[in-house]
Design a protein around this motif. Sequence first.
Motif, short mmCIF file in Angstrom:
data_model
loop_
_atom_site.label_atom_id
_atom_site.label_comp_id
_atom_site.label_asym_id
_atom_site.label_seq_id
_atom_site.Cartn_x
_atom_site.Cartn_y
_atom_site.Cartn_z
N VAL A 98 13.29 2.78 4.12
CA VAL A 98 12.88 3.01 2.75
C VAL A 98 12.85 4.52 2.53
N VAL A 99 13.51 4.97 1.47
CA VAL A 99 13.48 6.38 1.09
C VAL A 99 12.67 6.49 -0.19
N ALA A 100 11.56 7.24 -0.15
CA ALA A 100 10.66 7.27 -1.30
C ALA A 100 9.94 8.62 -1.36
N ARG A 101 9.30 8.87 -2.49
CA ARG A 101 8.45 10.04 -2.70
C ARG A 101 7.33 9.63 -3.65
N ARG A 102 6.31 10.47 -3.74
CA ARG A 102 5.16 10.11 -4.57
C ARG A 102 4.62 11.33 -5.31
N GLU A 103 3.80 11.04 -6.32
CA GLU A 103 2.91 12.01 -6.97
C GLU A 103 1.59 11.31 -7.21
N GLY A 104 0.50 11.98 -6.95
CA GLY A 104 -0.80 11.36 -7.11
C GLY A 104 -1.27 10.69 -5.83
N GLU A 105 -2.42 10.05 -5.91
CA GLU A 105 -3.02 9.39 -4.75
C GLU A 105 -2.68 7.91 -4.78
N ILE A 106 -1.46 7.60 -4.44
CA ILE A 106 -1.03 6.20 -4.51
C ILE A 106 -1.46 5.40 -3.29
#
Length: 465
Positions: free
Chosen positions: A342-350
């Motif tokens: 899985v290739v992913a990124r985030r913003e915030g406190e997920i």
Amino acid sequence: MWCFSLILLLVTAGAASAQGWEENFDGPALDPRWTWRVPVEGPTFSLTDRPGWLRVRIPQKENGFNHWDDPAPVDEAPQLRTRVPEGDWELVARVQLQEFDPGSNFHVGLMVGTSDAQLLTWGLFYGPGLPGGQQAPEAWLEVTGKSGYMKVGGDARDLILRLTKVGRTYLVGLRRGEGDWVDGGTYTLLQPPQFLGVIGKTFLNGPGITFDVDYVRLIPRAQRELPPLETTVRIDGRAERLALSPFRSSYTLECLGRGAGGGPWAEMLANRKFAGPAGETGVAEAWSPVGADAGVTFAPDNRVFYAPVQSQRITRAQAGEACGVAQGGLVLREGVGLTGRVVARREGEIGPVSITLLAGDEVLGERQIRLPDARWQTEEVTFPRPGRDVTGATLRITFEGAGSLWIGAVSLMPADSEGGWRKDVIEAVRNIGPAMLRWPGSRVAAGYRWEDGIGPRSQRPARWD
């Protein structure tokens, strides 16, 4: 020995030659020869925004102002038309892009039509929202329903375009500034042309565009009477026969995508790079939303992506029940585990991201990954061997925190695959022992670019099946 002659007569049609003209867009109004056709309100033109140029503005609109026939006929693209003269001719125009966004999708340039429903278009094409995407505009030749029939790479923001009619065959070319003409290919239209001119079409949901046309020039082509061509063929039945190559024949199997029993590639997921338009749910084709409640939004993102030119974004304002995306219809084999990434990124406190394999409500396996920051992260995952065959399993990717998750690419394969190829296909091909293998083959070769097969597999452009 036998000898005979063939007399081939090549004679051109006897239609009258076209009358030439040139339109420089210098006047306050369009020449009476032109018809500004706007099937759907929105696109406009101006002769005063840039004196001496025709300026065409096409605003943003859901699904764009397109001209296509799949899955249903669409006739919304603005066109500047004039009737087609008799005989053969050459149409030349300078077209220059003025305003477009990295997310715009368009095709602008010269066109000839056999009817309102059937056009041949040659011009500046940019489709970052399509599977495979583009990094910059290119020159494309398309016929309604045949995407990317011919392509010419290189800078395509300011081109001199040429569309030449010779009988029923159309030849296209381009020139950059004072450079040499570059051939763009040919196409044969079986029906007679009815009109020609300039077209600007947009598609998908990208921002609007503006383009300028400096001039349009029609040049008649003199028709030639070709002399008879005499050919002599000699056949000697007594000559020694040449040895036949073992490569004279082989097997041909076009097993694209999931065809021919699932295809040769072991990938189990469809649209694993989230390409193409999203449905009403905001989720890319082949995927479905999880936890689509109030406060959770789903949308394709063609500004933040890993594989050109789109990712799947899931955003929620407050923490709550699991939300994300899922894909069902997976077939698992008894005793064969799974590997994936899985290739992913985030913003915030997920919080942690859960990758779950389900058979109905039964959890067959679950892995959790943590994304440390806003950069793209690639996480490898494995699932244990199921104790039975499973039809209709589901892969789910979810989170419960507040913020945004971007999924750039996902992969899931049987653990017994060899370099990504299905083990049973490799064994079958080995048993057949073909004299040759080819890739790509048939029609795939026309639209395949070897550059697309370079680099990390999950970051290569998607190819629509």
